[in-house]
Write a protein that holds these residues in place. Structure first.
Motif: not given
Ligand SMILES: Nc1ncnc2c1ncn2[C@@H]1O[C@H](COP(=O)(O)OP(=O)(O)O)[C@@H](O)[C@H]1O
Ligand SMILES: [Mg+2]
Length: 244
Positions: A72-96
């Motif tokens: 809901k916080v995201v839907r209100l317009g607040l996005s969090h870019v977490p420490e250490g990025r937390r990307i999904f490494k096996p997935m493609s850039v586009g899917d991330n």
């Protein structure tokens, strides 16, 4: 836009954040600086609803965040870019990137998502070149761009950035910070920027807060903090001097 008042956060018996108050106005870049363990990540996680405060209030555009679920916080317009990025490494850039829009994907407007993807690729051309590649093959700086791009896919009005410069070479770090500045200058995004690298953060910020063992001990315009002797001694010393 974001108002945090007298926040107290505990992990069991550990009192991680102590009566912290801060605010971020629309269109501002505000830096929250402090050493390892000061409580920076805890404050961001509490704002985005991942951790519940023991005491204090949090509001975003007048909405009470104290009991709001993270989606809901995201839907209100607040996005969090977490420490250490937390990307999904096996997935493609586009899917991330698409993961950043998960909360509205169910509405099935693929054309709108494609538009937003194109906007992120225009902002970060390096991601466009690598859109089909596994995210784990990206450099550290590119992974940070991906984490920011994923947050932008939620169409936020405000970004929470947790140590975007962590582990990056000084010139790459400067590039990331230029991007952050451009998000505010060109897209009118509001930014709360958490950093151990006080020098870089204060260079692009309007105002800043200094956090020490869970307490905000200093606050003011970025230039004032940069010139403050205590800040210089503790956070702007040679070893933190990310060149420039
Ligand atoms: N999940 C957790 N469980 C217990 N203690 C934690 C947890 N996360 C952080 N802490 C403690 O809370 C304090 C603040 O941590 P954190 O917010 O991560 O600081 P920072 O982001 O400024 O490095 C530290 O003392 C840390 O050890
Ligand atoms: Mg942290």
């Amino acid at each position: 836009m974001l108002v945090v008042t007298n926040l107290d956060v505990f992990y069991g018996r550990i009192h991680a954040v102590r009566r912290a108050s801060l605010h971020v106005g629309k269109g501002e870049i505000v830096a929250l600086i402090g050493g390892n363990g000061a409580g920076k990540t805890t404050i961001l996680s509490t704002v985005s609803g991942l951790i519940r405060p023991r005491e204090g209030s949090l509001t975003f555009d007048g909405h009470d965040l104290g009991r709001t679920r993270p989606e809901k916080v995201v839907r209100l317009g607040l996005s969090h870019v977490p420490e250490g990025r937390r990307i999904f490494k096996p997935m493609s850039v586009g899917d991330n990137l698409l993961l950043g829009a998960f909360h509205r994907a169910k509405f099935g407007r693929r054309a709108l998502l494609d538009q937003d993807l194109d906007a992120v690729y225009a902002l970060f051309p390096k991601l466009a070149e690598r859109r089909a590649q596994a995210a784990g093959t990206l450099s550290g700086g590119e992974q940070q761009m991906l984490a920011i791009g994923r947050a932008l896919m939620a169409r936020p009005r405000m970004l929470l950035l947790d140590e975007p410069g962590m582990g990056l070479a000084p010139n790459i770090m400067s590039e990331i910070f230029r991007h952050i500045r451009a998000l505010r200058d060109e897209m009118a995004l509001t930014v709360l920027l958490v950093e151990q690298n006080a020098k870089q953060a204060l260079r692009i910020a309007d105002r800043g807060y200094v956090l020490e063992t869970g307490r905000i001990i200093l606050q003011g315009p970025a230039e004032e903090l940069t010139e403050n002797r205590d800040v210089q001694r503790a956070y702007l010393g040679r070893e933190q001097d990310g060149q420039a």
